[in-house]
Design an enzyme around this catalytic site. Structure first.
Site, PDB file in Angstrom:
ATOM      1  N   ARG A 137      -8.322   3.873   7.662  1.00 26.35           N
ATOM      2  CA  ARG A 137      -9.310   2.836   7.942  1.00 26.35           C
ATOM      3  C   ARG A 137      -9.053   1.540   7.176  1.00 26.35           C
ATOM      4  O   ARG A 137      -9.093   0.443   7.749  1.00 26.35           O
ATOM      5  CB  ARG A 137     -10.722   3.350   7.615  1.00 26.35           C
ATOM      6  CG  ARG A 137     -11.350   4.179   8.709  1.00 26.35           C
ATOM      7  CD  ARG A 137     -12.307   5.187   8.141  1.00 26.35           C
ATOM      8  NE  ARG A 137     -11.587   6.122   7.291  1.00 26.35           N
ATOM      9  CZ  ARG A 137     -10.918   7.183   7.767  1.00 26.35           C
ATOM     10  NH1 ARG A 137     -10.899   7.416   9.052  1.00 26.35           N
ATOM     11  NH2 ARG A 137     -10.270   7.980   6.945  1.00 26.35           N
ATOM     12  N   THR A 138      -8.792   1.657   5.870  1.00 21.50           N
ATOM     13  CA  THR A 138      -8.656   0.436   5.074  1.00 21.50           C
ATOM     14  C   THR A 138      -7.447  -0.374   5.512  1.00 21.50           C
ATOM     15  O   THR A 138      -7.546  -1.586   5.748  1.00 21.50           O
ATOM     16  CB  THR A 138      -8.555   0.786   3.580  1.00 21.50           C
ATOM     17  OG1 THR A 138      -9.726   1.515   3.177  1.00 21.50           O
ATOM     18  CG2 THR A 138      -8.451  -0.472   2.738  1.00 21.50           C
ATOM     19  N   LYS A 167      12.671   3.737  -6.640  1.00 19.81           N
ATOM     20  CA  LYS A 167      13.877   3.524  -7.440  1.00 19.81           C
ATOM     21  C   LYS A 167      13.554   3.156  -8.885  1.00 19.81           C
ATOM     22  O   LYS A 167      14.455   2.933  -9.691  1.00 19.81           O
ATOM     23  CB  LYS A 167      14.719   2.409  -6.818  1.00 19.81           C
ATOM     24  CG  LYS A 167      15.121   2.670  -5.374  1.00 19.81           C
ATOM     25  CD  LYS A 167      15.857   1.452  -4.798  1.00 19.81           C
ATOM     26  CE  LYS A 167      16.207   1.661  -3.341  1.00 19.81           C
ATOM     27  NZ  LYS A 167      16.875   0.465  -2.763  1.00 19.81           N
ATOM     28  N   ARG A 188      -3.196  -0.980  -2.270  1.00 16.91           N
ATOM     29  CA  ARG A 188      -3.820   0.270  -2.731  1.00 16.91           C
ATOM     30  C   ARG A 188      -2.822   0.954  -3.645  1.00 16.91           C
ATOM     31  O   ARG A 188      -1.638   1.044  -3.341  1.00 16.91           O
ATOM     32  CB  ARG A 188      -4.179   1.189  -1.566  1.00 16.91           C
ATOM     33  CG  ARG A 188      -4.592   2.588  -2.029  1.00 16.91           C
ATOM     34  CD  ARG A 188      -5.194   3.405  -0.916  1.00 16.91           C
ATOM     35  NE  ARG A 188      -6.506   2.873  -0.563  1.00 16.91           N
ATOM     36  CZ  ARG A 188      -7.303   3.429   0.349  1.00 16.91           C
ATOM     37  NH1 ARG A 188      -6.911   4.528   0.991  1.00 16.91           N
ATOM     38  NH2 ARG A 188      -8.478   2.907   0.623  1.00 16.91           N
ATOM     39  N   HIS A 216     -13.050   0.310  -5.452  1.00  9.29           N
ATOM     40  CA  HIS A 216     -12.717  -0.022  -4.068  1.00  9.29           C
ATOM     41  C   HIS A 216     -13.721  -1.091  -3.631  1.00  9.29           C
ATOM     42  O   HIS A 216     -14.649  -0.822  -2.868  1.00  9.29           O
ATOM     43  CB  HIS A 216     -12.837   1.228  -3.205  1.00  9.29           C
ATOM     44  CG  HIS A 216     -12.155   1.129  -1.874  1.00  9.29           C
ATOM     45  ND1 HIS A 216     -11.736  -0.072  -1.332  1.00  9.29           N
ATOM     46  CD2 HIS A 216     -11.836   2.086  -0.951  1.00  9.29           C
ATOM     47  CE1 HIS A 216     -11.185   0.149  -0.155  1.00  9.29           C
ATOM     48  NE2 HIS A 216     -11.227   1.440   0.108  1.00  9.29           N
TER      49      HIS A 216
END
Length: 391
Positions: A137-138, A167, A188, A216
């Site tokens: 959703r986000t 890496k 995120r 959030h």
């Protein structure tokens, strides 16, 4: 509407936007816990900004730098003015005035249709999405928001595995690289505080789309927007936060925003292993917000206006599968819970859900979670518009 209180909870008057610069500003160190701003240097102008570290400054999760320019006239949210924030990192950035103004813009975003004039306001802008944790959703709502406003998207949906982070590249180096390709970064990350580090590094806006068990903020914004749309008010409401309150970044950010409103009561209903942490309780107490812990979901459901259910997050338990199994399934919203809820009350959930809301609840008009998810599109459209082109 004039901004009468500070961003980041600092009581500073005369907020006005300005171009990013390393010179001709005041620096303020803002401590969120005691809401004190300490002036470092002199200038004849002031504007409160988000945390942005200078090269020799030490980063701290509990402190941020506020740079400011002072003007004689009080600011207002006028069309064409620059947004008061450079980044969206945590819920404490927003006061009531700014929340109300953002919600007005979100309502305007609901009216934008394909090929209408408003659908091209971000034409020529590029948004980079860096997602080090899974998201549906986000990520998709941010990408849809950008495209619906005429912008373009560069995306990495599993940056932890399929980017140079695999890496060993540092977050700071990744941000410095990506900002050269884009106009705004939505990130995120699996570490709490990562968004602050990214914002401190970048010279373009950064939006926190979730940082581990931290915060959030855009979810909290859409949650409060949904509450206002569903209940019709934000003052004088009773909200039950249910489920994984220890690891749930959505409920932490939501608690911070609810504290901006008057006569709010918050109930915490959770298994013992995932109770709300003391920092949120202490913050609510300091803001004189009434809160109560309860083990009786049915009793709380009968009292509240909002029942905000959350998933028990398996990924936060590590090897302690026993604790996860103990917590999972203890509090489930089903038809029996709906029967005791008030007629005007609604059930919300940040999604995804597992079995903590049964599917037979979906057909009840009080099930607001899919409407809630759709509201995320409008809030994120509003934020992208504000951060890139202003009010």
């Amino acid at each position: 509407m004039a901004a009468s209180s500070s961003l980041f909870s600092c009581s500073i008057q005369g907020v006005m936007p300005f171009q990013k610069t390393k010179t001709d500003y005041k620096q303020f160190q803002c401590n969120y816990s005691d809401l004190v701003c300490k002036q470092f240097s002199h200038s004849n102008s002031m504007h409160l900004k988000h945390p942005r570290l200078l090269p020799n400054e030490k980063f701290s999760q509990s402190e941020s730098l506020c740079r400011a320019l002072k003007v004689e006239n009080s600011p207002s949210f006028l069309v064409g003015k620059k947004f008061q924030l450079d980044d969206v990192i945590e819920a404490q950035q927003f006061n009531r005035d700014i929340l109300g103004a953002i919600f007005e813009v979100a309502r305007d975003m609901e009216k934008i249709e394909k090929r209408s004039p408003g659908s091209q306001i971000l034409k020529g802008y590029l948004m980079a999405t860096l997602f080090y944790e899974p998201s549906t959703r986000t990520r998709l709502s941010f990408e849809s928001a950008m495209k619906r406003l005429g912008g373009e998207v560069l995306t990495t949906e599993n940056a932890r595995e399929f980017s140079s982070a695999a890496k060993g590249e540092t977050l700071e180096d990744s941000i410095r690289t990506v900002e050269g390709y884009s106009d705004i970064i939505v990130m995120r990350h699996f570490e709490s505080g990562a968004a602050k580090r990214a914002a401190a590094t970048a010279g373009i806006p950064v939006i926190n789309a979730g940082d581990g068990p931290g915060q959030h903020p855009t979810q909290a914004l859409l949650d409060v927007y949904t509450i206002e749309r569903e209940i019709g008010k934000l003052d004088g409401i009773k909200v039950a936060l249910v489920g994984d309150l220890a690891n749930g970044r959505t409920v932490r950010s939501l608690a911070y925003l609810l504290a901006r409103y008057n006569d709010v009561k918050i109930y915490f209903v959770s298994p013992d292993a995932v109770k709300m942490k003391d920092d949120i309780k202490d913050y609510l107490t300091s803001r004189k917000v009434e809160w109560e812990e309860s083990a009786d979901l049915m009793e709380v459901a009968s009292k509240c206006d909002i029942l905000y259910q959350t998933r028990i997050q398996r990924e936060r338990f590590g090897e302690r599968i026993d604790l996860y199994e103990e917590a999972r399934g203890k509090y489930i919203v089903d038809r029996h819970v709906l029967e005791v809820m008030q007629k005007h009350a609604v059930v919300m959930h940040p999604l995804p859900r597992l079995d903590e809301i049964t599917v037979d609840v979906d057909g009840d008009p009080r099930a607001a979670y899919f409407r809630q998810a759709k509201n995320g599109l409008y809030i994120r459209m509003a934020l992208l518009k504000l951060l890139l082109v202003g009010w």
